[in-house]
Design a protein around this motif. Structure first.
Motif, PDB file in Angstrom:
ATOM      1  N   GLY A 105       0.727  -1.219  -0.131  1.00 39.83           N
ATOM      2  CA  GLY A 105       0.019  -0.216  -0.069  1.00 39.83           C
ATOM      3  C   GLY A 105       0.742   1.305   0.046  1.00 39.83           C
ATOM      4  N   ALA A 147       0.356   6.306   4.692  1.00 37.17           N
ATOM      5  CA  ALA A 147       1.084   5.294   5.447  1.00 37.17           C
ATOM      6  C   ALA A 147       2.228   4.745   4.886  1.00 37.17           C
ATOM      7  CB  ALA A 147       0.146   4.305   6.260  1.00 37.17           C
ATOM      8  N   GLU A 170       1.730  -1.788  -4.745  1.00 39.21           N
ATOM      9  CA  GLU A 170       0.345  -1.035  -4.732  1.00 39.21           C
ATOM     10  C   GLU A 170      -0.351  -1.441  -5.923  1.00 39.21           C
ATOM     11  OE1 GLU A 170      -0.947   1.668  -2.695  1.00 39.21           O
ATOM     12  OE2 GLU A 170      -2.504   0.845  -4.733  1.00 39.21           O
ATOM     13  N   GLY A 206      -3.168   6.350  -2.181  1.00 42.66           N
ATOM     14  CA  GLY A 206      -4.078   5.737  -1.561  1.00 42.66           C
ATOM     15  C   GLY A 206      -5.720   6.490  -1.659  1.00 42.66           C
ATOM     16  N   THR A 207      -5.958   6.916  -0.633  1.00 44.59           N
ATOM     17  CA  THR A 207      -7.355   7.534  -0.319  1.00 44.59           C
ATOM     18  C   THR A 207      -7.528   8.572  -1.364  1.00 44.59           C
ATOM     19  OG1 THR A 207      -7.496   7.220   2.094  1.00 44.59           O
ATOM     20  CG2 THR A 207      -8.571   8.924   1.294  1.00 44.59           C
ATOM     21  N   ARG A 251      -5.757   9.177  -4.171  1.00 44.81           N
ATOM     22  CA  ARG A 251      -5.894   8.811  -5.592  1.00 44.81           C
ATOM     23  C   ARG A 251      -7.181   8.343  -5.832  1.00 44.81           C
ATOM     24  NH1 ARG A 251      -2.841   4.007  -5.108  1.00 44.81           N
ATOM     25  NH2 ARG A 251      -4.769   3.285  -4.535  1.00 44.81           N
ATOM     26  N   ASP A 260     -10.853  17.034   5.760  1.00 47.31           N
ATOM     27  CA  ASP A 260     -11.626  17.904   6.626  1.00 47.31           C
ATOM     28  C   ASP A 260     -10.659  18.336   8.009  1.00 47.31           C
ATOM     29  OD1 ASP A 260     -11.882  15.342   8.146  1.00 47.31           O
ATOM     30  OD2 ASP A 260     -13.975  15.235   7.524  1.00 47.31           O
ATOM     31  N   TYR A 308      -2.753  18.188   8.336  1.00 42.65           N
ATOM     32  CA  TYR A 308      -3.070  17.096   7.571  1.00 42.65           C
ATOM     33  C   TYR A 308      -2.038  16.919   6.247  1.00 42.65           C
ATOM     34  CZ  TYR A 308      -5.315  12.908   5.243  1.00 42.65           C
ATOM     35  OH  TYR A 308      -5.409  11.778   4.753  1.00 42.65           O
ATOM     36  N   LEU A 313      -1.666  -7.528  -3.576  1.00 41.58           N
ATOM     37  CA  LEU A 313      -1.286  -8.688  -2.824  1.00 41.58           C
ATOM     38  C   LEU A 313      -2.406  -9.732  -3.113  1.00 41.58           C
ATOM     39  CD1 LEU A 313       0.286  -9.462   0.126  1.00 41.58           C
ATOM     40  CD2 LEU A 313      -1.885  -9.045   0.971  1.00 41.58           C
ATOM     41  N   GLY A 369      -4.717   0.391   4.724  1.00 36.78           N
ATOM     42  CA  GLY A 369      -5.904   1.680   4.850  1.00 36.78           C
ATOM     43  C   GLY A 369      -6.854   1.216   5.440  1.00 36.78           C
ATOM     44  N   THR A 406      -8.619  -7.938   2.297  1.00 40.97           N
ATOM     45  CA  THR A 406      -7.012  -7.962   2.257  1.00 40.97           C
ATOM     46  C   THR A 406      -6.621  -8.920   3.554  1.00 40.97           C
ATOM     47  OG1 THR A 406      -6.785  -6.037   0.948  1.00 40.97           O
ATOM     48  CG2 THR A 406      -4.849  -7.128   2.389  1.00 40.97           C
ATOM     49  N   MET A 419      -5.071  12.039  10.600  1.00 42.16           N
ATOM     50  CA  MET A 419      -4.417  10.550  10.836  1.00 42.16           C
ATOM     51  C   MET A 419      -2.801  10.318  10.379  1.00 42.16           C
ATOM     52  SD  MET A 419      -6.452   8.265  11.662  1.00 42.16           S
ATOM     53  CE  MET A 419      -5.321   6.993  11.318  1.00 42.16           C
TER      54      MET A 419
HETATM   55  C1  LIG Z   1     -12.696  10.886   1.397  1.00 43.15           C
HETATM   56  C2  LIG Z   1     -12.005  10.774   2.429  1.00 43.15           C
HETATM   57  C3  LIG Z   1     -11.222  11.923   3.163  1.00 43.15           C
HETATM   58  C4  LIG Z   1     -10.737  11.767   4.272  1.00 43.15           C
HETATM   59  N1  LIG Z   1     -10.202  12.687   5.005  1.00 43.15           N
HETATM   60  C5  LIG Z   1      -9.438  13.024   6.073  1.00 43.15           C
HETATM   61  C6  LIG Z   1      -9.043  13.962   6.724  1.00 43.15           C
HETATM   62  O1  LIG Z   1      -9.386  15.105   6.508  1.00 43.15           O
HETATM   63  N2  LIG Z   1      -8.188  13.883   7.980  1.00 43.15           N
HETATM   64  C7  LIG Z   1      -7.722  12.581   8.202  1.00 43.15           C
HETATM   65  O2  LIG Z   1      -7.128  12.681   9.148  1.00 43.15           O
HETATM   66  N3  LIG Z   1      -7.979  11.426   7.632  1.00 43.15           N
HETATM   67  C8  LIG Z   1      -9.117  11.623   6.533  1.00 43.15           C
HETATM   68  N4  LIG Z   1      -9.264  10.442   5.942  1.00 43.15           N
HETATM   69  C9  LIG Z   1      -8.885   9.109   6.339  1.00 43.15           C
HETATM   70  C10 LIG Z   1      -7.839   8.791   5.408  1.00 43.15           C
HETATM   71  O3  LIG Z   1      -7.895   7.489   4.729  1.00 43.15           O
HETATM   72  C11 LIG Z   1      -6.346   8.709   5.891  1.00 43.15           C
HETATM   73  O4  LIG Z   1      -6.029  10.228   6.478  1.00 43.15           O
HETATM   74  C12 LIG Z   1      -5.059   8.457   5.351  1.00 43.15           C
HETATM   75  O5  LIG Z   1      -5.098   8.846   3.981  1.00 43.15           O
HETATM   76  C13 LIG Z   1      -5.019   6.874   5.292  1.00 43.15           C
HETATM   77  O6  LIG Z   1      -3.678   6.409   4.658  1.00 43.15           O
HETATM   78  P1  LIG Z   1      -3.336   4.933   4.626  1.00 43.15           P
HETATM   79  O7  LIG Z   1      -1.881   4.897   3.926  1.00 43.15           O
HETATM   80  O8  LIG Z   1      -3.336   4.403   5.982  1.00 43.15           O
HETATM   81  O9  LIG Z   1      -4.433   4.217   3.668  1.00 43.15           O
HETATM   82  P2  LIG Z   1      -4.937   4.487   2.142  1.00 43.15           P
HETATM   83  O10 LIG Z   1      -4.696   5.862   1.792  1.00 43.15           O
HETATM   84  O11 LIG Z   1      -6.240   3.966   2.135  1.00 43.15           O
HETATM   85  O12 LIG Z   1      -3.814   3.623   1.442  1.00 43.15           O
HETATM   86  C14 LIG Z   1      -3.988   2.216   1.448  1.00 43.15           C
HETATM   87  C15 LIG Z   1      -3.273   1.599  -0.025  1.00 43.15           C
HETATM   88  O13 LIG Z   1      -3.079   0.217   0.048  1.00 43.15           O
HETATM   89  C16 LIG Z   1      -3.388  -0.322  -1.182  1.00 43.15           C
HETATM   90  N5  LIG Z   1      -4.057  -1.281  -0.795  1.00 43.15           N
HETATM   91  C17 LIG Z   1      -4.924  -1.891  -0.193  1.00 43.15           C
HETATM   92  N6  LIG Z   1      -5.092  -3.289  -0.352  1.00 43.15           N
HETATM   93  C18 LIG Z   1      -4.115  -3.699  -1.365  1.00 43.15           C
HETATM   94  C19 LIG Z   1      -3.887  -5.151  -1.681  1.00 43.15           C
HETATM   95  N7  LIG Z   1      -4.302  -6.095  -1.282  1.00 43.15           N
HETATM   96  N8  LIG Z   1      -2.539  -5.001  -2.551  1.00 43.15           N
HETATM   97  C20 LIG Z   1      -2.084  -3.970  -3.072  1.00 43.15           C
HETATM   98  N9  LIG Z   1      -2.352  -2.776  -2.586  1.00 43.15           N
HETATM   99  C21 LIG Z   1      -3.558  -2.743  -1.704  1.00 43.15           C
HETATM  100  C22 LIG Z   1      -4.576   0.618  -1.904  1.00 43.15           C
HETATM  101  O14 LIG Z   1      -4.716   0.762  -3.194  1.00 43.15           O
HETATM  102  C23 LIG Z   1      -4.037   2.167  -1.107  1.00 43.15           C
HETATM  103  O15 LIG Z   1      -3.358   2.872  -2.052  1.00 43.15           O
HETATM  104  C24 LIG Z   1     -10.129  10.476   4.526  1.00 43.15           C
HETATM  105  C25 LIG Z   1     -10.767   9.333   4.072  1.00 43.15           C
HETATM  106  C26 LIG Z   1     -11.419   9.715   2.805  1.00 43.15           C
HETATM  107  C27 LIG Z   1     -11.875   8.229   2.228  1.00 43.15           C
END
Ligand SMILES: Cc1cc2nc3c(=O)[nH]c(=O)nc-3n(C[C@H](O)[C@H](O)[C@H](O)COP(=O)(O)OP(=O)(O)OC[C@H]3O[C@@H](n4cnc5c(N)ncnc54)[C@H](O)[C@@H]3O)c2cc1C
Length: 496
Positions: free
Chosen positions: A16, A20, A40, A47-48, A50, A60, A66, A109, A140, A350, A400
């Motif tokens: 991912g 993160a 990825e 992630g979110t 994209r 927000d 952020y 994955l 995520g 996953t 986050m």
């Molecule tokens: C619309 C929206 C608005 C948000 N706004 C805020 C905000 O204002 N403030 C805040 O704190 N948080 C917010 N969030 C929460 C946000 O998800 C987190 O802040 C942060 O972007 C999460 O990052 P991440 O890397 O943990 O997860 P993600 O950004 O979800 O990334 C996970 C990645 O893993 C990849 N992945 C998943 N499964 C697999 C697999 N099996 N094989 C290969 N790749 C895989 C995905 O494609 C993705 O690219 C928001 C969420 C959403 C949906």
């Protein structure tokens, strides 16, 4: 099973590349650890940011908070930056820190299994197989769109899509559109599509509490000041951070009066925009503010009050090829349906693909007992695995990215400890995991999220809140500052 020699050997494998996984990749490079790969499934980082390209998508939590602490951006255009800007920030950061060549994109994955003989993770993907010493799922929590389970949904003949998979080829102009859901994404997208469509029906199961959105554009002078006055942007960030931390006083039950004031403000927000009493009542939640995520918007209520929008509060009975039928028997014809019904938070597919030391998947283990981890990152039965943003690390009040960076600190410290002490395997003890979670859940009991009278996505099917961190984020930062080896059973490397 593919033999080790057919697998690409890496020290660390991250799955991912959202905030993160990308942040972890950057840290590994900074720590002088080039032997890692990020797989990825998407075609780029983000992630979110994209995936959520719906009209009106924005953060927000103010952008100055952020964003990564190590990559402040003086050029944010406004307090709550829109999705394209955040996505560009992530692309630019990946380029700036030189981690793109560590990524394997368009690669999903399919299975990750702990191999006890080799003491490594065997990771299978759609484009090749790997063997890794340390496995880091960063997949995520808000990543797998959840479609509502409504009778007949598969028979609908018009366009139907989730906000997180926006269909940009669908033309909504002049159409009759239904929006299902009134959560964080819905309140951003609703006002944007209401402007274009002939008619919008908004299907609401539970009304959210919505506060005014104090959003404004930053002037050129401000951006220049942030760029050139040393420390200024960090001061702004700190001020936002501590302002947000003060909300915990209300959420955690220490100062419940703070929530009373907030609820009054949210009620005034409704009263200002909606004159019709019936509509006002329909959008006024019957649970305490804070129990679910507090949303922010200046245009949701005015949109609901506008001529071409109807709020529908009768539950949906079925979907027909060209209509939605509610439980009271009303049939509303629609050309397109936008689904804003959230994500598989605690049951990501996953998790089914990650197989631990006892041959059981993370999905199975968590399905039986509810999701749990030690410090949100290590899970008993899953050696040499550190999740980023695992159970009980979500926030209802702040950024986050702060939690993500705390987990990255822990990962970085763990890798240093493994090397320094010649450790081949580490696995959190069931006792350490249980004790940690008992304390955490005891703390959770006094929070608004557990006793605020609402059913929310924070709660799993067992009724436990396994998604949120129940305290101040700086406490989490303290907890994750160092890898605490005493909580783990370890085995030493035989050959060094
Ligand atoms: C619309 C929206 C608005 C948000 N706004 C805020 C905000 O204002 N403030 C805040 O704190 N948080 C917010 N969030 C929460 C946000 O998800 C987190 O802040 C942060 O972007 C999460 O990052 P991440 O890397 O943990 O997860 P993600 O950004 O979800 O990334 C996970 C990645 O893993 C990849 N992945 C998943 N499964 C697999 C697999 N099996 N094989 C290969 N790749 C895989 C995905 O494609 C993705 O690219 C928001 C969420 C959403 C949906």
């Amino acid at each position: 099973m593919t033999r080790a020699k057919n697998r690409r050997q890496v020290d660390v494998l991250i799955v991912g590349s959202g905030f993160a996984g990308l942040g972890a990749a950057i840290r590994l490079v900074k720590d002088g650890r080039p032997d890692f790969v990020v797989i990825e499934r998407g075609s780029e980082v983000g992630g979110t940011w994209r995936d959520n390209t719906y009209p009106g998508a924005a953060c927000d939590v103010p952008s100055h908070l952020y964003s990564y602490s190590f990559a402040l951006n003086p050029n944010w255009s406004r307090s709550f930056s829109p999705q394209p800007e955040i996505q560009q920030y992530l692309r630019d950061t990946a380029t700036r820190y030189g981690v793109l060549d560590k990524h394997v994109f368009n690669t999903e994955l399919t299975q990750a299994e702990w191999n006890a003989t080799e003491q490594r993770w065997h990771v299978n993907t759609t484009t090749g197989n790997y063997s890794a010493r340390v496995f880091v799922p960063a997949v995520g929590a808000l990543c797998e769109p959840q479609l509502p389970d409504i009778k007949g949904i598969e028979t609908f003949e018009g366009e139907l899509f989730h906000t997180a998979r926006w269909d940009h080829s669908a033309l909504l102009e002049g159409k009759r559109v239904a929006l299902i859901g009134t959560g964080a994404s819905a309140i951003q997208v609703g006002p944007q599509i209401a402007k274009q469509v002939a008619h919008l029906d908004v299907y609401q199961r539970t009304a959210p509490w919505i506060m005014p959105r104090h959003d404004r554009t930053y002037s050129k002078v401000e951006s220049l000041a942030y760029k050139h006055i040393p420390g200024l942007q960090r001061v702004a960030r700190e001020a936002i951070y501590w302002g947000r931390e003060s909300y915990v006083l209300g959420f955690s039950g220490v100062q419940p009066k703070l929530l009373v004031g907030a609820q009054q403000m949210a009620k005034r927000n409704i009263g200002k925009a909606i004159k019709d009493k019936k509509l006002r009542d329909a959008v006024t939640p019957d649970w305490q503010i804070g129990c679910k995520r507090i949303l922010i918007s200046n245009d949701w209520y005015p949109m609901l009050a506008s001529e071409n929008v109807d709020l529908v509060t009768d539950g949906i009975k079925e979907i027909r090829p060209n209509a939605i039928v509610t439980k009271d028997g009303t049939v509303r014809e629609v050309d397109a349906i936008v689904v804003a019904t959230g994500f598989h938070v605690t049951d990501s597919p996953t998790f089914e693909r990650i197989i631990g030391a006892e041959g059981r998947s993370l999905g199975q283990v968590w399905d039986e007992n509810g999701q749990a981890a030690y410090k949100g990152t290590a899970v008993a039965g899953f050696p040499n695995m550190l999740l980023l943003v695992g159970p009980n690390t979500g926030l209802g009040h702040s950024s986050m990215i702060y939690m993500i960076e705390s987990h990255i600190n822990y990962l970085s410290s763990a890798l240093k400890t493994l090397d320094a002490d010649g450790i081949a395997t580490f696995e959190v003890t069931p006792d350490a995991q249980r004790e940690y979670n008992e304390k955490l859940q005891a703390q959770m009991d006094s929070t608004i999220w557990t006793n605020g009278g609402c059913a929310s996505w924070y709660l799993d099917k067992h009724g436990n809140n396994t998604t949120l961190w129940p305290s101040y984020t700086f406490r989490f930062r303290q907890l994750t500052r160092r890898f605490d080896i005493a909580a783990f059973t370890t085995t030493k490397e035989t050959v060094r």
